[in-house]
Design a protein around this motif. Structure first.
Motif, PDB file in Angstrom:
ATOM      1  N   VAL A  46       7.725   4.071  -8.506  1.00  0.00           N
ATOM      2  CA  VAL A  46       6.710   3.056  -8.205  1.00  0.00           C
ATOM      3  C   VAL A  46       5.591   3.683  -7.373  1.00  0.00           C
ATOM      4  O   VAL A  46       5.861   4.517  -6.495  1.00  0.00           O
ATOM      5  CB  VAL A  46       7.342   1.867  -7.431  1.00  0.00           C
ATOM      6  N   ALA A  47       4.364   3.287  -7.647  1.00  0.00           N
ATOM      7  CA  ALA A  47       3.208   3.767  -6.885  1.00  0.00           C
ATOM      8  C   ALA A  47       2.421   2.578  -6.339  1.00  0.00           C
ATOM      9  O   ALA A  47       2.317   1.545  -7.005  1.00  0.00           O
ATOM     10  CB  ALA A  47       2.305   4.609  -7.781  1.00  0.00           C
ATOM     11  N   VAL A  48       1.916   2.740  -5.131  1.00  0.00           N
ATOM     12  CA  VAL A  48       1.081   1.693  -4.518  1.00  0.00           C
ATOM     13  C   VAL A  48      -0.142   2.344  -3.885  1.00  0.00           C
ATOM     14  O   VAL A  48      -0.024   3.391  -3.236  1.00  0.00           O
ATOM     15  CB  VAL A  48       1.855   0.911  -3.427  1.00  0.00           C
ATOM     16  N   VAL A  49      -1.296   1.727  -4.080  1.00  0.00           N
ATOM     17  CA  VAL A  49      -2.499   2.121  -3.352  1.00  0.00           C
ATOM     18  C   VAL A  49      -3.034   0.880  -2.643  1.00  0.00           C
ATOM     19  O   VAL A  49      -3.199  -0.172  -3.275  1.00  0.00           O
ATOM     20  CB  VAL A  49      -3.580   2.702  -4.291  1.00  0.00           C
ATOM     21  N   LEU A  50      -3.259   0.998  -1.335  1.00  0.00           N
ATOM     22  CA  LEU A  50      -3.855  -0.097  -0.558  1.00  0.00           C
ATOM     23  C   LEU A  50      -5.320   0.245  -0.319  1.00  0.00           C
ATOM     24  O   LEU A  50      -5.634   1.305   0.238  1.00  0.00           O
ATOM     25  CB  LEU A  50      -3.139  -0.259   0.785  1.00  0.00           C
ATOM     26  N   LYS A  51      -6.187  -0.672  -0.736  1.00  0.00           N
ATOM     27  CA  LYS A  51      -7.624  -0.434  -0.613  1.00  0.00           C
ATOM     28  C   LYS A  51      -8.211  -1.528   0.268  1.00  0.00           C
ATOM     29  O   LYS A  51      -8.085  -2.716  -0.078  1.00  0.00           O
ATOM     30  CB  LYS A  51      -8.270  -0.473  -2.002  1.00  0.00           C
ATOM     31  N   GLU A  52      -8.831  -1.139   1.358  1.00  0.00           N
ATOM     32  CA  GLU A  52      -9.428  -2.150   2.239  1.00  0.00           C
ATOM     33  C   GLU A  52     -10.764  -2.590   1.646  1.00  0.00           C
ATOM     34  O   GLU A  52     -11.652  -1.746   1.401  1.00  0.00           O
ATOM     35  CB  GLU A  52      -9.625  -1.583   3.646  1.00  0.00           C
ATOM     36  N   ASP A  53     -10.923  -3.890   1.413  1.00  0.00           N
ATOM     37  CA  ASP A  53     -12.182  -4.360   0.825  1.00  0.00           C
ATOM     38  C   ASP A  53     -13.233  -4.571   1.910  1.00  0.00           C
ATOM     39  O   ASP A  53     -12.982  -4.321   3.103  1.00  0.00           O
ATOM     40  CB  ASP A  53     -11.951  -5.599  -0.046  1.00  0.00           C
ATOM     41  N   ASP A  54     -14.411  -5.044   1.524  1.00  0.00           N
ATOM     42  CA  ASP A  54     -15.512  -5.155   2.484  1.00  0.00           C
ATOM     43  C   ASP A  54     -15.287  -6.251   3.511  1.00  0.00           C
ATOM     44  O   ASP A  54     -15.951  -6.291   4.545  1.00  0.00           O
ATOM     45  CB  ASP A  54     -16.836  -5.398   1.742  1.00  0.00           C
ATOM     46  N   GLN A  55     -14.351  -7.155   3.227  1.00  0.00           N
ATOM     47  CA  GLN A  55     -14.027  -8.217   4.199  1.00  0.00           C
ATOM     48  C   GLN A  55     -12.890  -7.803   5.130  1.00  0.00           C
ATOM     49  O   GLN A  55     -12.492  -8.570   6.004  1.00  0.00           O
ATOM     50  CB  GLN A  55     -13.634  -9.505   3.469  1.00  0.00           C
ATOM     51  N   GLY A  56     -12.315  -6.627   4.914  1.00  0.00           N
ATOM     52  CA  GLY A  56     -11.234  -6.166   5.786  1.00  0.00           C
ATOM     53  C   GLY A  56      -9.840  -6.537   5.300  1.00  0.00           C
ATOM     54  O   GLY A  56      -8.860  -6.304   6.004  1.00  0.00           O
ATOM     55  N   ALA A  57      -9.728  -7.114   4.113  1.00  0.00           N
ATOM     56  CA  ALA A  57      -8.393  -7.396   3.549  1.00  0.00           C
ATOM     57  C   ALA A  57      -7.924  -6.175   2.764  1.00  0.00           C
ATOM     58  O   ALA A  57      -8.736  -5.401   2.252  1.00  0.00           O
ATOM     59  CB  ALA A  57      -8.458  -8.612   2.625  1.00  0.00           C
ATOM     60  N   TRP A  58      -6.602  -6.004   2.693  1.00  0.00           N
ATOM     61  CA  TRP A  58      -6.037  -4.905   1.907  1.00  0.00           C
ATOM     62  C   TRP A  58      -5.706  -5.398   0.509  1.00  0.00           C
ATOM     63  O   TRP A  58      -4.935  -6.351   0.352  1.00  0.00           O
ATOM     64  CB  TRP A  58      -4.781  -4.351   2.580  1.00  0.00           C
ATOM     65  N   GLN A  59      -6.296  -4.770  -0.492  1.00  0.00           N
ATOM     66  CA  GLN A  59      -6.007  -5.094  -1.886  1.00  0.00           C
ATOM     67  C   GLN A  59      -5.019  -4.049  -2.389  1.00  0.00           C
ATOM     68  O   GLN A  59      -5.321  -2.858  -2.399  1.00  0.00           O
ATOM     69  CB  GLN A  59      -7.286  -5.059  -2.732  1.00  0.00           C
ATOM     70  N   ALA A  60      -3.842  -4.516  -2.764  1.00  0.00           N
ATOM     71  CA  ALA A  60      -2.797  -3.590  -3.201  1.00  0.00           C
ATOM     72  C   ALA A  60      -2.775  -3.493  -4.719  1.00  0.00           C
ATOM     73  O   ALA A  60      -2.781  -4.505  -5.415  1.00  0.00           O
ATOM     74  CB  ALA A  60      -1.443  -4.082  -2.709  1.00  0.00           C
ATOM     75  N   SER A  61      -2.773  -2.248  -5.211  1.00  0.00           N
ATOM     76  CA  SER A  61      -2.549  -1.986  -6.636  1.00  0.00           C
ATOM     77  C   SER A  61      -1.196  -1.332  -6.758  1.00  0.00           C
ATOM     78  O   SER A  61      -0.937  -0.341  -6.071  1.00  0.00           O
ATOM     79  CB  SER A  61      -3.581  -0.986  -7.176  1.00  0.00           C
ATOM     80  N   SER A  62      -0.328  -1.839  -7.642  1.00  0.00           N
ATOM     81  CA  SER A  62       0.975  -1.202  -7.804  1.00  0.00           C
ATOM     82  C   SER A  62       1.239  -0.909  -9.276  1.00  0.00           C
ATOM     83  O   SER A  62       0.739  -1.618 -10.155  1.00  0.00           O
ATOM     84  CB  SER A  62       2.072  -2.086  -7.224  1.00  0.00           C
ATOM     85  N   ARG A  63       2.010   0.150  -9.512  1.00  0.00           N
ATOM     86  CA  ARG A  63       2.378   0.532 -10.874  1.00  0.00           C
ATOM     87  C   ARG A  63       3.836   0.934 -10.902  1.00  0.00           C
ATOM     88  O   ARG A  63       4.340   1.566  -9.963  1.00  0.00           O
ATOM     89  CB  ARG A  63       1.541   1.737 -11.357  1.00  0.00           C
ATOM     90  N   SER A  64       4.515   0.591 -12.025  1.00  0.00           N
ATOM     91  CA  SER A  64       5.904   0.984 -12.218  1.00  0.00           C
ATOM     92  C   SER A  64       5.992   1.795 -13.495  1.00  0.00           C
ATOM     93  O   SER A  64       5.179   1.628 -14.408  1.00  0.00           O
ATOM     94  CB  SER A  64       6.766  -0.273 -12.348  1.00  0.00           C
ATOM     95  N   LYS A  65       6.995   2.658 -13.564  1.00  0.00           N
ATOM     96  CA  LYS A  65       7.202   3.388 -14.820  1.00  0.00           C
ATOM     97  C   LYS A  65       8.089   2.597 -15.772  1.00  0.00           C
ATOM     98  O   LYS A  65       8.356   3.054 -16.872  1.00  0.00           O
ATOM     99  CB  LYS A  65       7.789   4.759 -14.528  1.00  0.00           C
ATOM    100  N   GLY A  66       8.589   1.458 -15.349  1.00  0.00           N
ATOM    101  CA  GLY A  66       9.347   0.605 -16.268  1.00  0.00           C
ATOM    102  C   GLY A  66      10.594  -0.012 -15.676  1.00  0.00           C
ATOM    103  O   GLY A  66      10.949  -1.137 -15.994  1.00  0.00           O
ATOM    104  N   ALA A  67      11.286   0.732 -14.806  1.00  0.00           N
ATOM    105  CA  ALA A  67      12.575   0.233 -14.299  1.00  0.00           C
ATOM    106  C   ALA A  67      12.399  -0.908 -13.291  1.00  0.00           C
ATOM    107  O   ALA A  67      13.271  -1.763 -13.153  1.00  0.00           O
ATOM    108  CB  ALA A  67      13.368   1.370 -13.665  1.00  0.00           C
ATOM    109  N   VAL A  68      11.276  -0.912 -12.612  1.00  0.00           N
ATOM    110  CA  VAL A  68      11.042  -1.913 -11.562  1.00  0.00           C
ATOM    111  C   VAL A  68       9.945  -2.870 -12.028  1.00  0.00           C
ATOM    112  O   VAL A  68       8.935  -2.434 -12.586  1.00  0.00           O
ATOM    113  CB  VAL A  68      10.608  -1.216 -10.247  1.00  0.00           C
ATOM    114  N   ASP A  69      10.162  -4.164 -11.797  1.00  0.00           N
ATOM    115  CA  ASP A  69       9.169  -5.166 -12.180  1.00  0.00           C
ATOM    116  C   ASP A  69       8.222  -5.413 -10.998  1.00  0.00           C
ATOM    117  O   ASP A  69       8.491  -6.259 -10.143  1.00  0.00           O
ATOM    118  CB  ASP A  69       9.899  -6.451 -12.583  1.00  0.00           C
TER     119      ASP A  69
END
Ligand code: AMP
Ligand code: MN
Ligand code: MN
Length: 326
Positions: free
Chosen positions: A260-283
């Motif tokens: 599993v991979a996660v990237v946290l990106k802070e937006d211009d309002q200061g909130a963290w937008q999380a993007s996550s990806r799985s290779k298949g085993a994890v939903d």
């Protein structure tokens, strides 16, 4: 599959409406904006008054999507009708994902929801939702044909942007024979696949390389989870808009040792937008839903208002343990 009566009702609602207001999810990707612009162009050619928008506080088309044709349909959310006669939403699983335009769905007389998210809440008065298709653009193409519209190169460019964005350039498991058949129909209009690929993936401002370098410097690998984060100050140093970070997750997720991979990106309002990806085993779609977001089995996201450490801890707590127990 979308039932025939639903398509018939969509054609009926569209046929009766003089003005149609289109909306897609905030920070639009190629699928959201491409599906909306393609449909909008056909509706306008059929004599409808059409406006299209997305509900970001800062209303800017992401740089990498500025090549999409037909953007003269776009109006800022402030100019979007408050109580549209007919509203059509694209690639948005909840009213929340429409940002500032979410409340308009409650006031619109009719709302057609065109989407492929399993997590879609069915918030419209009519659902054109099929979680089995690779992109909302697949449904937009079907709607266009059923409306009697045809594909010109500009409309096909918008749909193709949606198809390649959501299939990761025909790499994801969602890339069925039907996806390639649709791509063949689109490419046959004469669109430039090389130029579209370059616009979407093969260019960025110099500052992106610097921000990428800092993000990779910070990357962690712990128990099958690889993750990193980008605070807004990093972007500010190079005047880099938030939307430029969309491709970062695709670099991080290549890690062999991580499921599993996660990237946290802070937006211009200061909130963290999380993007996550799985290779298949994890939903990751279910995990992100628990955290207030949503998405698909292998690609999902959520918004966090707590610290980086607490956000990752909350995500990690929902991961199945690596010995197979949950
Ligand atoms: P992204 O990581 O931004 O490319 O998004 C991956 C998938 O997760 C897409 O299908 C998005 O629609 C969905 N998604 C991302 N962020 C959110 C969110 N905050 N809430 C609900 N769904 C999201
Ligand atoms: Mn999307
Ligand atoms: Mn999509």
């Amino acid at each position: 599959m979308i039932p025939e009566p639903a398509w018939r009702r969509a054609l009926d609602l569209i046929g009766k409406a003089d003005e149609i207001a289109l909306a897609c999810h905030v920070s639009p990707d190629g699928d959201a904006l491409g599906s909306m612009l393609a449909t909008g162009a056909v509706l306008r050619a059929q004599g409808k008054r059409v406006v299209a928008s997305f509900g970001d506080r800062q209303f800017d088309v992401p740089r990498l999507l500025r090549f999409l044709p037909g953007q003269d349909l776009l109006v800022p959310p402030a100019d979007f009708p408050a109580e549209p006669e007919l509203m059509i939403t694209f690639d948005s699983s909840t009213p929340d994902r429409l940002g500032l335009l979410g409340p308009n769905t409650a006031k619109a007389h009719e709302v057609i929801v065109v989407d492929h998210h399993l997590s879609n809440t069915g918030f419209g008065t009519l659902s054109l939702i099929d979680p089995h298709v690779a992109a909302t653009a697949v449904l937009a193409e079907q709607l266009i044909y059923r409306l009697g519209g045809s594909l010109d190169r500009d409309i096909a460019t918008c749909l193709y942007a949606g198809l390649v964005t959501d299939t990761g350039s025909f790499r994801h498991a969602s890339t069925t024979p039907e996806v390639h058949q649709m791509a063949a129909r689109l490419v046959a209009t004469g669109l430039r696949t090389d130029e579209i690929a370059r616009e979407l993936w093969d260019r960025s401002p110099f500052g992106y390389l610097k921000v990428l370098a800092a993000a990779l410097e910070r990357v962690s690998l712990e128990d099958g989870l690889v993750w990193t984060y980008v605070p807004r100050v990093d972007r500010a140093a190079y005047g880099l808009p938030y939307t430029e970070l969309e491709g970062l997750i695709d670099i991080v997720r290549r890690t062999d040792e991580a499921e599993v991979a996660v990237v946290l990106k802070e937006d211009d309002q200061g909130a963290w937008q999380a993007s996550s990806r799985s290779k298949g085993a994890v939903d990751v779609g279910s995990i992100c839903s628990v955290l207030g977001g949503g998405g698909h089995h292998n690609a999902a996201g959520f918004t966090s208002h707590v610290s980086v450490e607490d956000t990752i801890a909350a995500f990690r707590a929902l991961l199945p343990s690596r010995d197979g127990e949950t």
